[in-house]
Design an enzyme around this catalytic site. Sequence first.
Site, PDB file in Angstrom:
ATOM      1  N   ASP A 183       0.819  -1.127   0.072  1.00 10.45           N
ATOM      2  CA  ASP A 183      -0.026   0.013  -0.072  1.00 10.45           C
ATOM      3  C   ASP A 183       0.939   1.187  -0.200  1.00 10.45           C
ATOM      4  O   ASP A 183       1.959   1.134   0.506  1.00 10.45           O
ATOM      5  CB  ASP A 183      -0.866   0.090   1.174  1.00 10.45           C
ATOM      6  CG  ASP A 183      -2.070   0.864   1.253  1.00 10.45           C
ATOM      7  OD1 ASP A 183      -2.345   1.506   0.173  1.00 10.45           O
ATOM      8  OD2 ASP A 183      -2.824   0.890   2.172  1.00 10.45           O
ATOM      9  N   GLU A 242      -4.760   4.553  -6.709  1.00  8.39           N
ATOM     10  CA  GLU A 242      -5.966   5.088  -5.839  1.00  8.39           C
ATOM     11  C   GLU A 242      -6.102   6.559  -5.901  1.00  8.39           C
ATOM     12  O   GLU A 242      -5.346   7.160  -6.212  1.00  8.39           O
ATOM     13  CB  GLU A 242      -5.815   4.578  -4.172  1.00  8.39           C
ATOM     14  CG  GLU A 242      -4.317   4.895  -3.674  1.00  8.39           C
ATOM     15  CD  GLU A 242      -4.133   4.403  -2.235  1.00  8.39           C
ATOM     16  OE1 GLU A 242      -4.850   3.515  -1.960  1.00  8.39           O
ATOM     17  OE2 GLU A 242      -3.268   5.018  -1.649  1.00  8.39           O
TER      18      GLU A 242
HETATM   19  P1  C2E Z   1      -5.401   4.076   2.538  1.00 12.57           P
HETATM   20  O1  C2E Z   1      -5.141   2.713   2.902  1.00 12.57           O
HETATM   21  O2  C2E Z   1      -4.426   4.635   1.597  1.00 12.57           O
HETATM   22  O3  C2E Z   1      -6.698   4.193   2.049  1.00 12.57           O
HETATM   23  C1  C2E Z   1      -7.224   5.179   0.909  1.00 12.57           C
HETATM   24  C2  C2E Z   1      -7.904   6.513   1.673  1.00 12.57           C
HETATM   25  O4  C2E Z   1      -8.061   7.388   0.484  1.00 12.57           O
HETATM   26  C3  C2E Z   1      -9.168   6.530   2.395  1.00 12.57           C
HETATM   27  O5  C2E Z   1      -9.072   7.346   3.272  1.00 12.57           O
HETATM   28  C4  C2E Z   1     -10.255   6.779   1.155  1.00 12.57           C
HETATM   29  O6  C2E Z   1     -11.457   7.203   1.678  1.00 12.57           O
HETATM   30  C5  C2E Z   1      -9.213   7.872   0.482  1.00 12.57           C
HETATM   31  N1  C2E Z   1      -9.776   7.992  -1.055  1.00 12.57           N
HETATM   32  C6  C2E Z   1     -10.186   6.995  -1.885  1.00 12.57           C
HETATM   33  N2  C2E Z   1     -10.398   7.437  -2.997  1.00 12.57           N
HETATM   34  C7  C2E Z   1     -10.221   8.830  -2.998  1.00 12.57           C
HETATM   35  C8  C2E Z   1     -10.264  10.013  -4.005  1.00 12.57           C
HETATM   36  O7  C2E Z   1     -10.746   9.812  -5.020  1.00 12.57           O
HETATM   37  N3  C2E Z   1     -10.120  11.224  -3.395  1.00 12.57           N
HETATM   38  C9  C2E Z   1      -9.356  11.236  -2.238  1.00 12.57           C
HETATM   39  N4  C2E Z   1      -8.927  12.545  -1.898  1.00 12.57           N
HETATM   40  N5  C2E Z   1      -9.420  10.307  -1.293  1.00 12.57           N
HETATM   41  C10 C2E Z   1      -9.917   9.058  -1.686  1.00 12.57           C
HETATM   42  P2  C2E Z   1      -9.557   6.990   4.830  1.00 12.57           P
HETATM   43  O8  C2E Z   1     -10.886   5.934   4.879  1.00 12.57           O
HETATM   44  O9  C2E Z   1      -9.731   8.215   5.567  1.00 12.57           O
HETATM   45  O10 C2E Z   1      -8.609   6.113   5.630  1.00 12.57           O
HETATM   46  C11 C2E Z   1      -7.107   7.008   5.761  1.00 12.57           C
HETATM   47  C12 C2E Z   1      -5.919   5.961   5.839  1.00 12.57           C
HETATM   48  O11 C2E Z   1      -6.249   5.291   7.422  1.00 12.57           O
HETATM   49  C13 C2E Z   1      -6.186   4.628   4.905  1.00 12.57           C
HETATM   50  O12 C2E Z   1      -5.451   5.042   3.887  1.00 12.57           O
HETATM   51  C14 C2E Z   1      -5.492   3.754   5.746  1.00 12.57           C
HETATM   52  O13 C2E Z   1      -3.982   3.726   5.799  1.00 12.57           O
HETATM   53  C15 C2E Z   1      -5.878   3.897   7.194  1.00 12.57           C
HETATM   54  N6  C2E Z   1      -7.014   2.860   7.510  1.00 12.57           N
HETATM   55  C16 C2E Z   1      -8.190   3.027   7.235  1.00 12.57           C
HETATM   56  N7  C2E Z   1      -8.905   1.895   7.851  1.00 12.57           N
HETATM   57  C17 C2E Z   1      -8.014   1.128   8.354  1.00 12.57           C
HETATM   58  C18 C2E Z   1      -8.178  -0.026   9.081  1.00 12.57           C
HETATM   59  O14 C2E Z   1      -9.232  -0.669   9.221  1.00 12.57           O
HETATM   60  N8  C2E Z   1      -6.975  -0.508   9.610  1.00 12.57           N
HETATM   61  C19 C2E Z   1      -5.843   0.034   9.234  1.00 12.57           C
HETATM   62  N9  C2E Z   1      -4.599  -0.487   9.809  1.00 12.57           N
HETATM   63  N10 C2E Z   1      -5.557   1.302   8.643  1.00 12.57           N
HETATM   64  C20 C2E Z   1      -6.925   1.838   8.185  1.00 12.57           C
HETATM   65 CA    CA Z   2      -5.188   0.737   2.000  1.00 10.92          CA
HETATM   66 CA    CA Z   3      -3.132   3.526  -0.174  1.00 13.44          CA
HETATM   67 CA    CA Z   4      -2.734   6.692   1.128  1.00 13.62          CA
END
Ligand code: C2E
Ligand code: CA
Ligand code: CA
Ligand code: CA
Length: 275
Positions: free
Chosen positions: A175, A232
Site C-alpha cells: 500500500d 488510488e
Molecule cells: P489508505 O489505505 O491509503 O486508504 C485510501 C484512503 O483514500 C481512504 O481514506 C479513502 O477514503 C481515500 N480515498 C479513496 N479514493 C479517494 C479519492 O478519489 N480522492 C481522495 N481525496 N481520497 C480518496 P480514509 O478512509 O480516510 O483512510 C485513511 C487511511 O487510514 C487509509 O489510507 C489507511 O492507511 C488507514 N485505515 C483506514 N481504515 C483502516 C483499518 O481498518 N486498519 C488500518 N490499519 N488502517 C486503516
Molecule cells: Ca489501503
Molecule cells: Ca493506500
Molecule cells: Ca494513502
Amino acid sequence: AKRQMRGRTVIFSSELEAEIRSRGVIENLLRTSDFATEMDLVFQPIVDAMSERTNGFEVLSRWNSPRLGLVSPADFIPAAERIGLIRPLTQALLVRALAAAKGWPDDIRVSFNLSAHDVCASDGILPLIAIINASGVAPRRIDFEITETAVTFDFVRAQQAIATLKAMGCGISLDDFGTGYSSLSHVHRLPLDKIKIDRSFVADVNENPVSHKIIKSLTGLCADMEIACVVEGVETRAQLDSLRRLGCDFIQGYYFAKPMPGHAIADYLTVEAKR
Ligand code: C2E
Ligand code: CA
Ligand code: CA
Ligand code: CA
C-alpha cells in the site's frame, strides 16, 4: 469549522477542535470505546481498469465517537497503535469485514488494511489466521494491504507473516507505494500480488510530467514483475483515461465511488451490472 455528525451540524472553533481532538484525548476515549458499537466499516470499490467492473472492495474503518463525532482513521489508527490497542481493533474489524464479504458474490474480493503491529507482533498472525479460517470466506478472495512503513518496521517478521498469509492463499498488496523510502528493495523480496500507487502521484498526472513519468515507470516495473498495479485517488475521467493508457490494472477513487456502507453494496453491484 463546520462538521456534519449524523445529521447534526456542530460548530467548533479551530482551537477548541484541535484541543478536544488532541492525541491524548483521542487515546483516552479510544481506550474506553466500545468497538462493537462505535466502529463502523465502509467499503470502496477497486475497479478493473479495462472492463470498469468492480473487482473487490477495500475495507476502511470509521470511528463514531459519542464524544468527538466522526474521527478519521488517519487519527485513530495511529492512536490505537500508540496505546497498544491496534491488534484487538484489527481483529474486531477483520471479523466484521469477512462477515460482510461472505454475503457478496463469490467473484468479489475483499481488501483489508493491516498495520505494522499486526504483521510484526511476536506471536505472529495466528489470531488473524483463526479469524480467516472461521469466516467461511475463501482465502483466495482476501487481499491484505500492508504499507512499506509496516514492512520496514521489522522486515524479517513482516516477511514471515506475509509468507504465511500468502501460503494460505491470500493476496498481498503493498500500500501507499512511493511514499516511503527504499521502496524498490521491498518489491523483489516480498511475494506481492499488487502494488497500490499512492494518490499523491495521481492528483496531477495530467498536469505534472514528473508524476506522469513516475507512474509510467511504476506500471512498467509492475508489468515486468507480474505484479498488478492499483492506482488510488482517481477522481476524474481524464485521470482514468491517462492511467489506463499508462497500463494501470485497477482503479480506486471517487470517480467510481466513495467508500459506502455495507448495506449499499448489493444495489451498487446491481446498478453496475446494468451499465
Ligand atoms: P489508505 O489505505 O491509503 O486508504 C485510501 C484512503 O483514500 C481512504 O481514506 C479513502 O477514503 C481515500 N480515498 C479513496 N479514493 C479517494 C479519492 O478519489 N480522492 C481522495 N481525496 N481520497 C480518496 P480514509 O478512509 O480516510 O483512510 C485513511 C487511511 O487510514 C487509509 O489510507 C489507511 O492507511 C488507514 N485505515 C483506514 N481504515 C483502516 C483499518 O481498518 N486498519 C488500518 N490499519 N488502517 C486503516
Ligand atoms: Ca489501503
Ligand atoms: Ca493506500
Ligand atoms: Ca494513502
